[in-house]
Scaffold this active site. Structure first.
Site, PDB file in Angstrom:
ATOM      1  N   CYS A  25     -36.814 -33.854 -57.308  1.00  0.00           N
ATOM      2  CA  CYS A  25     -37.559 -33.925 -55.936  1.00  0.00           C
ATOM      3  C   CYS A  25     -37.178 -32.312 -55.137  1.00  0.00           C
ATOM      4  CB  CYS A  25     -37.341 -34.817 -55.017  1.00  0.00           C
ATOM      5  SG  CYS A  25     -35.699 -34.914 -54.199  1.00  0.00           S
ATOM      6  N   ARG A  31     -35.207 -38.711 -52.517  1.00  0.00           N
ATOM      7  CA  ARG A  31     -36.055 -39.496 -53.406  1.00  0.00           C
ATOM      8  C   ARG A  31     -35.465 -39.486 -54.975  1.00  0.00           C
ATOM      9  NH1 ARG A  31     -41.469 -36.142 -52.803  1.00  0.00           N
ATOM     10  NH2 ARG A  31     -39.814 -34.608 -52.401  1.00  0.00           N
ATOM     11  N   ASP A 139     -42.226 -38.467 -49.415  1.00  0.00           N
ATOM     12  CA  ASP A 139     -40.759 -37.869 -48.892  1.00  0.00           C
ATOM     13  C   ASP A 139     -40.654 -38.441 -47.687  1.00  0.00           C
ATOM     14  OD1 ASP A 139     -38.494 -36.350 -48.070  1.00  0.00           O
ATOM     15  OD2 ASP A 139     -39.353 -34.527 -48.761  1.00  0.00           O
TER      16      ASP A 139
END
EC number: 3.1.3.48
Length: 172
Positions: A25, A31, A139
């Site tokens: 990420c 994440r 996100d």
């Protein structure tokens, strides 16, 4: 629902007897560490942790060496996972030749990791989501706690499917 399209096929191992998966990420604090922890736990439950290595990284260098976002850690801990060992690291271009599968959380991560060049070992994580294939993992950084729970739900569902696919590709 089980996916059967070519989009769910995994690349063959680079080295027989082991399979390396990198989760990526932006900052490697929300994440991708959640995906790393969950997929690692699922691989262990399936008895694949002796041949499958899962790790994570970010495309940016903002948080190198730091633990995951406290909200991610709390969400994982509340769900029974161990969130204590993570330390953020940055994605390395050399991984294209060293890692069997690179799973990115969104299309911006995909562009950062590939440099716009198609690479067969780089895919969106949710290409393997049995309910919403090809979607991005949003996100949750700038949102509330619900976003972290939503990410965990996506990751758990997708990880369950990935374990089946990895078991096939490593011959178990």
């Amino acid at each position: 629902m089980r996916l059967t399209s070519a989009a769910t096929e995994l690349p063959a191992p680079l080295h027989p007897g082991r399979y390396r998966i990198a989760m990526v990420c932006l900052g490697n604090i929300c994440r991708s560490p959640v995906a790393e922890v969950v997929l690692s736990a699922r691989m262990a439950e399936a008895g694949l942790d002796d041949v499958v290595e899962v790790f994570s990284a970010g495309t940016a260098d903002y948080h190198i060496g730091k633990g995951m976002d406290p909200r991610s850690a709390r969400t994982l801990t509340d769900a029974g996972y161990d969130a204590t060992r993570h330390r953020a690291q940055q994605f390395q271009d050399s991984w294209h030749d060293e890692v069997d599968l690179i799973l990115v959380m969104d299309r911006a991560n995909l562009a950062d990791v590939t440099g716009g060049v198609e690479r067969s070992r780089v895919r969106l994580f949710r290409d393997f989501d049995p309910d919403f294939p090809g979607e991005e993992v949003p996100d949750p950084y700038y949102g509330g706690d619900d976003g972290f729970t939503e990410v965990l739900d996506m990751v758990e569902r997708t990880s369950a499917h990935l374990v089946e696919l990895v078991a096939d590709v490593v011959g178990r």
